[in-house]
Design a protein around this motif. Structure first.
Motif, PDB file in Angstrom:
ATOM      1  N   PHE A   1       9.851   8.659  -5.687  1.00  9.02           N
ATOM      2  CA  PHE A   1       9.501   8.118  -4.384  1.00  9.02           C
ATOM      3  C   PHE A   1      10.739   8.152  -3.492  1.00  9.02           C
ATOM      4  N   CYS A   2      10.594   8.707  -2.290  1.00 14.87           N
ATOM      5  CA  CYS A   2      11.753   8.865  -1.393  1.00 14.87           C
ATOM      6  C   CYS A   2      11.715   7.786  -0.315  1.00 14.87           C
ATOM      7  N   LEU A   3      12.637   6.862  -0.408  1.00 11.14           N
ATOM      8  CA  LEU A   3      12.664   5.767   0.564  1.00 11.14           C
ATOM      9  C   LEU A   3      12.972   6.272   1.975  1.00 11.14           C
TER      10      LEU A   3
ATOM     11  N   SER B   1       0.247  -6.098   4.614  1.00 12.79           N
ATOM     12  CA  SER B   1      -0.572  -5.345   3.644  1.00 12.79           C
ATOM     13  C   SER B   1      -0.091  -3.904   3.456  1.00 12.79           C
ATOM     14  N   MET B   2       0.794  -3.444   4.330  1.00 13.31           N
ATOM     15  CA  MET B   2       1.124  -2.004   4.355  1.00 13.31           C
ATOM     16  C   MET B   2       1.739  -1.510   3.037  1.00 13.31           C
ATOM     17  N   VAL B   3       2.709  -2.262   2.512  1.00 15.04           N
ATOM     18  CA  VAL B   3       3.368  -1.794   1.287  1.00 15.04           C
ATOM     19  C   VAL B   3       2.392  -1.880   0.103  1.00 15.04           C
ATOM     20  N   TRP B   4       1.571  -2.934   0.123  1.00 16.41           N
ATOM     21  CA  TRP B   4       0.526  -3.010  -0.920  1.00 16.41           C
ATOM     22  C   TRP B   4      -0.385  -1.791  -0.822  1.00 16.41           C
ATOM     23  N   GLY B   5      -0.664  -1.397   0.426  1.00 16.52           N
ATOM     24  CA  GLY B   5      -1.511  -0.214   0.632  1.00 16.52           C
ATOM     25  C   GLY B   5      -0.918   1.020  -0.047  1.00 16.52           C
ATOM     26  N   CYS B   6       0.401   1.161   0.027  1.00 12.38           N
ATOM     27  CA  CYS B   6       1.050   2.327  -0.600  1.00 12.38           C
ATOM     28  C   CYS B   6       0.822   2.311  -2.111  1.00 12.38           C
ATOM     29  N   ILE B   7       1.063   1.142  -2.716  1.00 13.87           N
ATOM     30  CA  ILE B   7       0.918   1.048  -4.174  1.00 13.87           C
ATOM     31  C   ILE B   7      -0.557   1.218  -4.567  1.00 13.87           C
ATOM     32  N   ILE B   8      -1.423   0.551  -3.816  1.00 14.16           N
ATOM     33  CA  ILE B   8      -2.845   0.548  -4.194  1.00 14.16           C
ATOM     34  C   ILE B   8      -3.497   1.915  -3.952  1.00 14.16           C
ATOM     35  N   MET B   9      -3.148   2.595  -2.880  1.00  7.62           N
ATOM     36  CA  MET B   9      -3.703   3.931  -2.656  1.00  7.62           C
ATOM     37  C   MET B   9      -3.207   4.920  -3.726  1.00  7.62           C
ATOM     38  N   THR B  10      -1.970   4.713  -4.169  1.00  6.31           N
ATOM     39  CA  THR B  10      -1.438   5.604  -5.207  1.00  6.31           C
ATOM     40  C   THR B  10      -2.121   5.309  -6.548  1.00  6.31           C
ATOM     41  N   LEU B  11      -2.313   4.018  -6.821  1.00  3.79           N
ATOM     42  CA  LEU B  11      -3.060   3.646  -8.036  1.00  3.79           C
ATOM     43  C   LEU B  11      -4.478   4.194  -7.979  1.00  3.79           C
TER      44      LEU B  11
ATOM     45  N   MET C   1       7.723   2.739  -6.526  1.00  2.00           N
ATOM     46  CA  MET C   1       7.414   1.845  -5.397  1.00  2.00           C
ATOM     47  C   MET C   1       7.523   0.386  -5.831  1.00  2.00           C
ATOM     48  N   GLU C   2       7.114   0.099  -7.053  1.00  2.00           N
ATOM     49  CA  GLU C   2       7.229  -1.288  -7.533  1.00  2.00           C
ATOM     50  C   GLU C   2       8.700  -1.731  -7.502  1.00  2.00           C
ATOM     51  N   LYS C   3       9.576  -0.797  -7.871  1.00  2.00           N
ATOM     52  CA  LYS C   3      11.020  -1.127  -7.868  1.00  2.00           C
ATOM     53  C   LYS C   3      11.559  -1.259  -6.448  1.00  2.00           C
ATOM     54  N   SER C   4      10.990  -0.519  -5.515  1.00  2.00           N
ATOM     55  CA  SER C   4      11.496  -0.524  -4.126  1.00  2.00           C
ATOM     56  C   SER C   4      10.734  -1.492  -3.222  1.00  2.00           C
TER      57      SER C   4
ATOM     58  N   VAL D   1      -2.088  15.774 -15.249  1.00  2.00           N
ATOM     59  CA  VAL D   1      -0.764  15.980 -14.636  1.00  2.00           C
ATOM     60  C   VAL D   1      -0.696  15.223 -13.302  1.00  2.00           C
ATOM     61  N   ARG D   2      -1.765  15.329 -12.530  1.00  2.00           N
ATOM     62  CA  ARG D   2      -1.802  14.613 -11.236  1.00  2.00           C
ATOM     63  C   ARG D   2      -1.774  13.102 -11.454  1.00  2.00           C
ATOM     64  N   ALA D   3      -2.506  12.630 -12.444  1.00  2.00           N
ATOM     65  CA  ALA D   3      -2.517  11.184 -12.717  1.00  2.00           C
ATOM     66  C   ALA D   3      -1.110  10.689 -13.063  1.00  2.00           C
ATOM     67  N   ARG D   4      -0.345  11.547 -13.740  1.00  4.72           N
ATOM     68  CA  ARG D   4       1.024  11.160 -14.148  1.00  4.72           C
ATOM     69  C   ARG D   4       1.984  11.109 -12.959  1.00  4.72           C
ATOM     70  N   THR D   5       1.858  12.043 -12.020  1.00  2.22           N
ATOM     71  CA  THR D   5       2.778  11.986 -10.869  1.00  2.22           C
ATOM     72  C   THR D   5       2.527  10.694 -10.085  1.00  2.22           C
ATOM     73  N   GLN D   6       1.274  10.289 -10.011  1.00  2.00           N
ATOM     74  CA  GLN D   6       0.968   9.067  -9.259  1.00  2.00           C
ATOM     75  C   GLN D   6       1.536   7.841  -9.986  1.00  2.00           C
ATOM     76  N   MET D   7       1.552   7.897 -11.320  1.00  9.61           N
ATOM     77  CA  MET D   7       2.154   6.787 -12.080  1.00  9.61           C
ATOM     78  C   MET D   7       3.643   6.660 -11.778  1.00  9.61           C
ATOM     79  N   LYS D   8       4.294   7.808 -11.739  1.00  3.79           N
ATOM     80  CA  LYS D   8       5.740   7.799 -11.468  1.00  3.79           C
ATOM     81  C   LYS D   8       5.998   7.193 -10.083  1.00  3.79           C
ATOM     82  N   LEU D   9       5.168   7.570  -9.123  1.00  5.99           N
ATOM     83  CA  LEU D   9       5.345   7.036  -7.761  1.00  5.99           C
ATOM     84  C   LEU D   9       5.090   5.533  -7.722  1.00  5.99           C
ATOM     85  N   VAL D  10       4.050   5.094  -8.407  1.00  7.83           N
ATOM     86  CA  VAL D  10       3.754   3.648  -8.426  1.00  7.83           C
ATOM     87  C   VAL D  10       4.947   2.892  -9.019  1.00  7.83           C
ATOM     88  N   SER D  11       5.471   3.383 -10.137  1.00  4.33           N
ATOM     89  CA  SER D  11       6.609   2.697 -10.776  1.00  4.33           C
ATOM     90  C   SER D  11       7.793   2.616  -9.815  1.00  4.33           C
TER      91      SER D  11
END
Ligand code: GN1
Ligand code: MG
Length: 362
Positions: free
Chosen positions: A270-272, A297-307, A346-349, A334-344
């Motif tokens: 994820f690129c800040l 709600s915006m940041v939640w939207g990022c995590i939730i849309m990615t989930l 985003m959770e940190k950021s 493979v696509r499901a995994r890239t979204q997991m990486k992004l969620v992780s």
């Protein structure tokens, strides 16, 4: 195939010798070609009726929304031929035509001298895209959302999406569940987070707006010469929704360092800076349009849309690749995994992302 295109185009009042046919492979859902007649390029598309069973409803929405947007473009002195899609209609005034095989076709002008990007690298273009997607919502603020057909029922209802995932796990239709243990575990562990925005709609905290609901970066046309966004495309899922859905889905796609289906997860993060560039346009350009609750709600939207998107890829993998176009066996996994990486990531950021939203909300 040319004969088929001639026949289709004729239904929409377009005649002439076909000069060229060029397929476009970007979308995951519909089949698209650019067909040129007398130097004029037309986009000819079949609507995927597995995904959109109500093709009439899809096209009613699109004709009404593009008409509304065209008036806005003209009112601000813009170019209605390039800044909003122009769809053709049949003799009955419909935006779609069903052939003998049951295929649903539509035709619209192809916008020349414009490009789309699958990966966003230029931060200025990202800011401009954020502004354009934000403006898209603003321009539809006076459009009656209740008049829209629900083209995919519960499209961003993540509570329902998670129930669908649960059911898919139990069905294990493809027999591939044993290949997806860590992925299933990851998504299910976030069931409560996934429900968060839906619960806020139920509680009346977040307003429904008319939203695009599929704000991938490649759903915005960029003018080749000026590098400025011209026009928002892929209008199939315009429905009442949350501002955070459009913001979040855009970030899911454009703040990714790599492609949505990159196999090497070391390349996916994820690129800040990309997040900030897009937020600068989307939030900064809103000028008080969003409520405080929406901003929260915006940041939640990022995590939730990615989930949501990742869990849909996972579900499609478990179901046997029925929904998204795939090019190889594990494509959806493979696509499901890239979204997991992004969620992780985003959770940190999370805190930094919130601070950026607040910075531009001022
Ligand atoms: C699909 O049509 P396209 O490729 O822009 C999907 C989106 C997903 C996206 C993931 C109607 O979008 O919801 O986020 O793939 N569209 C539909 O890339 O399901
Ligand atoms: Mg689409």
């Amino acid at each position: 195939m040319e004969q088929t295109y001639s026949k289709v185009l004729l239904q929409f009042g377009i005649e002439g010798q076909i000069e060229s046919v060029r397929p476009i492979k970007t979308g995951h859902i519909n089949q698209t070609c650019v067909v040129t007649i007398q130097g004029h390029p037309y986009t000819v598309q079949t609507i995927n009726t597995y995904v959109f069973p109500d093709a009439d409803g899809v096209m009613e929405n699109i004709l009404a929304v593009t008409e509304h947007l065209r008036k806005k473009v003209i009112a601000r002195g813009g170019d209605p031929l390039r800044e909003v899609l122009h769809f053709y209609t049949t003799a009955e005034g419909k935006g779609n035509w069903k052939d003998e095989e049951g295929k649903q076709w539509r035709v619209y002008d192809f916008v020349d001298d414009a490009i789309t990007y699958d990966i966003a690298d230029d931060l200025q273009i990202l800011t401009d895209a954020g502004l354009a997607f934000g403006n898209f919502q603003k321009q539809l603020a006076d459009f009656d959302g209740a008049s829209l057909n629900e083209t995919i029922v519960n499209f961003h209802n993540t509570r329902q999406r998670y129930l669908n995932l649960q059911a898919g796990i139990e069905r294990n239709a493809s027999g591939r569940l044993s290949n997806a243990g860590p992925e299933v575990e990851f998504y299910l562990a976030r069931t409560d987070i996934a429900k968060r925005l839906v619960e806020q709609i139920d509680a009346g905290v977040l307003p429904l707006r008319v939203t695009h609901n599929d704000t991938k970066f490649n759903n915005i046309l960029i003018d080749t010469a000026s590098k400025k966004p011209l026009c928002v495309i892929d209008l199939d899922t315009i429905m009442p929704g949350l501002a955070a859905y459009d913001f979040g889905d855009a970030i899911r796609f454009c703040a990714n360092s790599a492609a949505e289906d990159e196999k090497d997860l070391d390349k996916v993060y994820f690129c800040l800076d990309k997040f900030e560039a897009f937020a600068k346009g989307f939030i900064g350009g809103a000028d008080g349009f969003f409520t405080e609750a929406e901003l929260d709600s915006m940041v939640w939207g990022c995590i939730i849309m990615t989930l949501e998107c990742g869990s849909r890829f996972l579900l499609d993998y478990l179901d046997g690749d029925k929904y998204f176009h795939t090019s190889y066996d594990d494509h959806n996994l493979v696509r499901a995994r890239t979204q997991m990486k992004l969620v992780s990531d985003m959770e940190k950021s999370f805190d930094e992302m919130q601070a950026i939203v607040r910075k531009y909300a001022k």
